[in-house]
Design an enzyme around this catalytic site. Structure first.
Site, PDB file in Angstrom:
ATOM      1  N   HIS A   1       0.865  -1.196   0.000  1.00 21.25           N
ATOM      2  CA  HIS A   1       0.000   0.000   0.000  1.00 21.25           C
ATOM      3  C   HIS A   1       0.899   1.243   0.000  1.00 21.25           C
ATOM      4  O   HIS A   1       1.960   1.246   0.626  1.00 21.25           O
ATOM      5  CB  HIS A   1      -0.899  -0.024   1.240  1.00 21.25           C
TER       6      HIS A   1
ATOM      7  N   GLU B   1      -3.772   1.903  -7.440  1.00 21.15           N
ATOM      8  CA  GLU B   1      -4.107   3.005  -6.546  1.00 21.15           C
ATOM      9  C   GLU B   1      -3.177   4.190  -6.831  1.00 21.15           C
ATOM     10  O   GLU B   1      -2.062   4.247  -6.285  1.00 21.15           O
ATOM     11  CB  GLU B   1      -3.923   2.575  -5.090  1.00 21.15           C
TER      12      GLU B   1
HETATM   13  C1  PEP Z   1      -6.799   3.188   0.449  1.00 20.57           C
HETATM   14  O1  PEP Z   1      -6.529   3.359   1.633  1.00 20.57           O
HETATM   15  O2  PEP Z   1      -6.339   2.217  -0.165  1.00 20.57           O
HETATM   16  C2  PEP Z   1      -7.674   4.148  -0.222  1.00 20.57           C
HETATM   17  C3  PEP Z   1      -7.953   3.946  -1.485  1.00 20.57           C
HETATM   18  O3  PEP Z   1      -8.127   5.190   0.527  1.00 20.57           O
HETATM   19  P1  PEP Z   1      -9.292   6.229   0.106  1.00 20.57           P
HETATM   20  O4  PEP Z   1     -10.446   5.411  -0.389  1.00 20.57           O
HETATM   21  O5  PEP Z   1      -9.624   6.945   1.371  1.00 20.57           O
HETATM   22  O6  PEP Z   1      -8.764   7.101  -0.962  1.00 20.57           O
END
Ligand code: PEP
Length: 239
Positions: free
Chosen positions: A94, A164
């Site tokens: 992450h 992400e």
């Molecule tokens: C995450 O923590 O992986 C994330 C996507 O956070 P958020 O949805 O708050 O952007």
């Protein structure tokens, strides 16, 4: 190992460093799992032996795992300890761990490999920073992260990838729908072996945008941080 082929979509709640016993009890009482979907709650590890009950489509995921298997590593939890506690999924790489805890692609690779050997599905997170995006480096960053973070033994049945964009996490900003779909397509086309991988999108997903994101042709579900802490909001996202 959980049979990922059974599910049309996968939704992961990443609670990060939030929650307590009463939050957890209230959350699981109100959570409405949709049986077409695989729903995974990544709570802080001390709460992993949770109140999830016997719902066969609801799973517990860890937010991290040690890269070591055992020994003098104070504070760590190994993949075999997670398995011993019936944990089926684990986030790896992450961006918050890459940023604050020096998690490198090499470490992500080792952790993912250890998890797969314990029949736990790693959710391998990749994504570019805003600076990299502005320099048009997204494709380069994603391909190098895939190459270095995803272990050789990973396949579409024993691992998940989460795209992400770092700049979209917790900011309320998201890429355009086209950008999301293109990034997922790029990941799946990186190599023949990735074509059947399930790739999830994460970054400021909420009930107002989850449907259009999940409906994209190359998106197989979402990883949700902030919005997953509100059970009603999360219920709407997974409904
Ligand atoms: C995450 O923590 O992986 C994330 C996507 O956070 P958020 O949805 O708050 O952007």
């Amino acid at each position: 190992m959980v049979n990922l082929d059974k599910y049309s979509s996968i939704f992961i709640a990443n609670w990060k460093l939030n929650g307590n016993s009463s939050f957890l009890k209230d959350y699981y009482e109100k959570l409405k799992v949709n049986s077409n979907n695989c729903t995974i709650i990544c709570s802080p590890s001390i709460y992993l032996k949770s109140l999830k009950g016997n719902n066969e489509n609801l799973f517990c995921g860890a937010q991290d795992v040690s890269s070591f298997k055992e020994g003098a590593y104070t504070g760590e939890l190994s993949a075999s300890m997670l398995k011993d506690n019936n944990i089926d999924f684990c986030l790896v790489g992450h961006s918050e761990r890459r940023q604050h805890f020096a998690e490198t692609n090499d470490k992500v690779n080792t952790k993912s490999s250890n998890l797969i050997k314990e029949n736990i599905i790693p959710v391998i997170c990749i994504g570019e920073t805003l600076e990299q995006k502005e320099k048009n480096l997204t494709e380069e960053i994603l391909t190098s992260q895939i190459k270095d973070s995803v272990p050789n033994l990973a396949n579409h049945q024993n691992a998940l990838i989460a795209y992400e964009p770092v700049w979209a996490i917790g900011t309320g900003l998201t890429p355009t729908l086209d950008e999301i779909n293109q990034a997922h397509e790029l990941i799946k086309n990186f190599d023949q072996k990735f074509i059947d991988f399930k790739v999830l999108y994460g970054g400021s997903v909420k009930s107002s945008n989850s449907k259009e994101i999940t409906n994209l042709s190359h998106v197989d579900g979402c990883l949700i941080g902030g919005a997953s802490l509100k059970v009603d909001e999360f219920n709407t996202i997974i409904s």
